[in-house]
Design an enzyme around this catalytic site. Structure first.
Site, PDB file in Angstrom:
ATOM      1  N   ARG A 141      -1.075  11.722  10.675  1.00 54.73           N
ATOM      2  CA  ARG A 141       0.206  11.811   9.971  1.00 54.73           C
ATOM      3  C   ARG A 141       0.472  13.263   9.603  1.00 54.73           C
ATOM      4  NH1 ARG A 141      -0.272   8.578   5.009  1.00 54.73           N
ATOM      5  NH2 ARG A 141       0.161   6.771   6.331  1.00 54.73           N
ATOM      6  N   ARG A 255      -4.009   8.501  -7.235  1.00 50.40           N
ATOM      7  CA  ARG A 255      -3.417   7.681  -6.171  1.00 50.40           C
ATOM      8  C   ARG A 255      -2.334   8.512  -5.504  1.00 50.40           C
ATOM      9  NH1 ARG A 255      -3.287   3.925  -2.853  1.00 50.40           N
ATOM     10  NH2 ARG A 255      -3.513   1.705  -3.308  1.00 50.40           N
ATOM     11  N   LYS A 256      -1.730   7.952  -4.456  1.00 54.27           N
ATOM     12  CA  LYS A 256      -0.672   8.681  -3.760  1.00 54.27           C
ATOM     13  C   LYS A 256       0.544   8.854  -4.660  1.00 54.27           C
ATOM     14  CE  LYS A 256       1.504   4.708  -1.434  1.00 54.27           C
ATOM     15  NZ  LYS A 256       1.858   4.141  -0.125  1.00 54.27           N
ATOM     16  N   GLY A 513       3.512  -5.534   7.609  1.00 49.78           N
ATOM     17  CA  GLY A 513       2.411  -6.376   8.055  1.00 49.78           C
ATOM     18  C   GLY A 513       1.530  -6.921   6.959  1.00 49.78           C
ATOM     19  N   CYS A 518       4.394  -0.986   3.473  1.00 53.54           N
ATOM     20  CA  CYS A 518       4.801   0.268   4.111  1.00 53.54           C
ATOM     21  C   CYS A 518       6.176   0.126   4.760  1.00 53.54           C
ATOM     22  CB  CYS A 518       3.760   0.693   5.151  1.00 53.54           C
ATOM     23  SG  CYS A 518       2.147   1.085   4.434  1.00 53.54           S
ATOM     24  N   GLY A 519       6.539  -1.096   5.136  1.00 52.58           N
ATOM     25  CA  GLY A 519       7.855  -1.343   5.710  1.00 52.58           C
ATOM     26  C   GLY A 519       8.954  -1.509   4.679  1.00 52.58           C
TER      27      GLY A 519
END
EC number: 1.7.7.1
Length: 594
Positions: A141, A255-256, A513, A518-519
């Site tokens: 990424r 965390r992110k 998924g 993430c979607g």
């Protein structure tokens, strides 16, 4: 409405007009997506008393790296233990990646330390080992602020994935970014050098880091933009990675952390799902930003961003980013990974106490209260960017291309790079809906561009109406966390639904998924979250929880569960029913009869 020019990053004043002086606070109520959570986010402006001991920083600097203090190591999660054993950035700073790349995967798996390097620490370099489905292969990424890239960069990425044959491909992500797939470990050092040679980096793009700064995909070319977001997203990205050298002060977050800068009335940037969103606003005649904080998705909880009650001038965009990251780094949870995002910290401290922690880390220890003069017009109708549209520059247009579920092969990337050179300025722009925009096309070249075989056969500027808003995460084809396959299934289900019903307006459909989302299914009109369920015979099968009602824009709202655990093979009639009942679709058979 005039916008802030790209070469004038920090204006002393602006003639931009606010649409109204309404109260600019968003509704603080949040839509939970899995389990009930503390109501603290709903009353975040009311701060509980915070014990002084709770405000003691939990990390300290040692030899240039930020490490968790010994007294705060009880109950920490496995990822924190891996970071304590060896700071992941040493793989970059001390060139540990070169030594690691000489090892075979068999040698790697003989050592827990090496396995942790491969499966965890390499994510700080943007490398994700696909151990479950593609052992020995990595997804890489990048960092691509504002989604702006060049034909040269696109060709280089195409050359990387081309050598991997059927294992190599690229995806446009929901954060205006590239992910390339099929990478093998021995190639990584040279790929990193190649990225640097074309002005790219993959540094700090995974795990507990600041993710790609999102901005207006039409920045600098939009006749109606409020501000050109590119200078700000570039400055944030340069700060985050220290110009691709590695910013060790913010690489050990709990965390992110997702930032975005808003530049359009359309809110293409989705501010309500970011940890920090900069919302354009003037104050006393000076341009700046009000701040929203805490938006995120996770398996356990989903929250919309809420107002920090703070305004910063343009010159304080990076300082407030730095201050907030340091507060998060110093005070955030490091136990259960599902409770480590920044909103959990805001819940515990209360908004005023959290705001105070950010304020005291500002250069002058001052953080102004929010302005009432927001510049985003709340009644603005979101514009379509697919197709041909005039730019603010006379004689030029941009052309939005639909990239089905964001997936590209090497030859397609090479063709897009050629098209950007021949018809535009060699620039391409990625969008959060996984599409690509070619800017700066001379109007005299539009017809020739539209006749290009790639646009006729693959990446249409005018896709079928239900395909326009289709988004899908990687799915189980490549991702070990995904429960179901998404990209091919999203296309297949949509094609079948199109044969059943006719719709008159785009309907945004998102697939993810797994519950990590993430979607971004919660922002979709209709969302599909992968799960396992049972078919009519009681046998386990792939399924999806169906969400309905997500909204984007000023009236943002996270969607709610419509139906749980629908077998994937049964989704088509369910989707058709939703489209008919809630989106005005008409059955094809009735349409033909009429």
């Amino acid at each position: 409405m005039a916008s802030l020019p790209v070469n004038k990053i920090i204006p002393s004043s602006t003639t931009l007009l606010s649409s109204s002086n309404n109260n600019r606070r968003r509704n603080n109520s949040s839509i939970r997506c899995q389990k009930a959570v503390s109501p603290a986010a709903e009353t975040a402006a009311v701060s509980p008393s915070v014990d002084a001991a709770r405000l003691e920083p939990r990390v300290e600097e040692r030899d240039g790296f930020w490490v968790l203090k010994e007294e705060f190591r009880s109950g920490i999660n496995p990822a924190e233990k891996v970071k304590i054993e060896k700071d992941p950035m040493k793989l970059f700073i001390e060139d540990g990646i070169s030594d690691l790349a000489t090892l075979s995967m068999e040698e790697v798996d003989k050592s827990k330390h090496n396995k942790d390097d491969i499966d965890v620490r390499l994510k700080w370099l943007g490398l994700f080992h696909r151990r479950k489905h593609h052992y020995g292969r990595f997804m890489m990424r990048l960092k691509l602020p504002n989604g702006v890239t060049t034909s040269e960069q696109t060709r280089y990425l195409a050359s990387v994935i081309k050598k991997y044959g059927k294992d190599g491909c690229a995806d446009v992500t929901t954060r205006q970014n590239w992910q390339i797939r099929g990478v093998v470990l021995p190639d990584v050092p040279e790929i990193i050098k190649g990225l640097e040679s074309v002005g790219l980096t993959s540094l700090q793009s995974g795990m507990d880091n600041v993710r790609n700064p999102v901005g207006n995909p039409l920045a600098g070319i939009d006749p109606h933009e409020i501000v050109d977001t590119r200078p700000f997203t570039n400055l944030i990205s340069q700060f985050v990675t220290a110009n691709s050298r590695g910013n060790l002060s913010i690489t050990n977050l709990p965390r992110k952390w997702n930032p975005c800068v808003i530049g359009s009335h359309d809110l293409y940037e989705h501010p309500h799902i970011n940890d920090l969103a900069y919302m354009p606003a003037t104050k006393n005649g000076k341009f700046g930003f009000n701040l929203l904080v805490g938006g995120f998705f996770s398996i356990k909880r989903c929250e919309e961003a809420i107002p920090l009650d703070a305004w910063v001038s343009a010159e304080d965009v990076v300082p407030v980013c730095k201050a907030m990251l340091e507060a998060f780094r110093d005070l955030g949870f490091r136990g259960n990974r599902q409770k480590c995002r920044m909103m959990w910290l805001i819940d515990e401290l209360g908004m005023e106490a959290f705001r105070g922690e950010v304020e005291k880390r500002m250069p002058e220890q001052v953080l102004e209260r929010a302005s009432s003069e927001e510049l985003v017009q709340k009644d603005w109708e979101r514009r379509e960017y697919l197709g041909v549209h005039p730019q603010k520059q006379q004689g030029l247009s941009f052309v939005g291309l639909h990239i089905p579920v964001g997936r590209l092969q090497a030859d397609e990337m090479e063709e897009l790079a050629r098209i950007a050179d021949v018809y535009g300025s060699g620039e391409l722009r990625l969008t959060v809906e996984q599409n690509i925009i070619i800017p700066n096309v001379e109007n005299s070249k539009i017809d020739s561009l539209l006749n290009e075989p790639l646009l006729k056969e693959r990446y249409s500027p005018e896709p079928p109406i239900l395909m326009k808003g289709l988004v899908a995460c990687t799915g189980s084809q490549f991702c070990g966390q995904a429960i179901i396959e998404t990209k091919a299934r999203a296309l297949k289900v949509t094609e079948e639904v199109q044969r059943l019903v006719s719709v008159t307006r785009p309907v945004r459909m998102h697939w993810t998924g797994c519950p990590n989302s993430c979607g971004q299914v919660q922002v979709a009109d209709i969302g599909f979250m992968g799960c396992m369920t049972r078919d009519e015979n009681g046998k386990p099968c792939e399924g999806a929880d169906v969400f309905v009602g997500g909204r984007i824009g000023s009236d943002s709202h996270l969607g709610d569960i419509y139906k749980k655990a629908v077998p994937c093979k049964d989704l088509v009639p369910v989707v058709a029913e939703i489209l008919i009942n809630q989106f005005g679709a008409v059955p094809r058979e009735r349409e033909e009869a009429e």
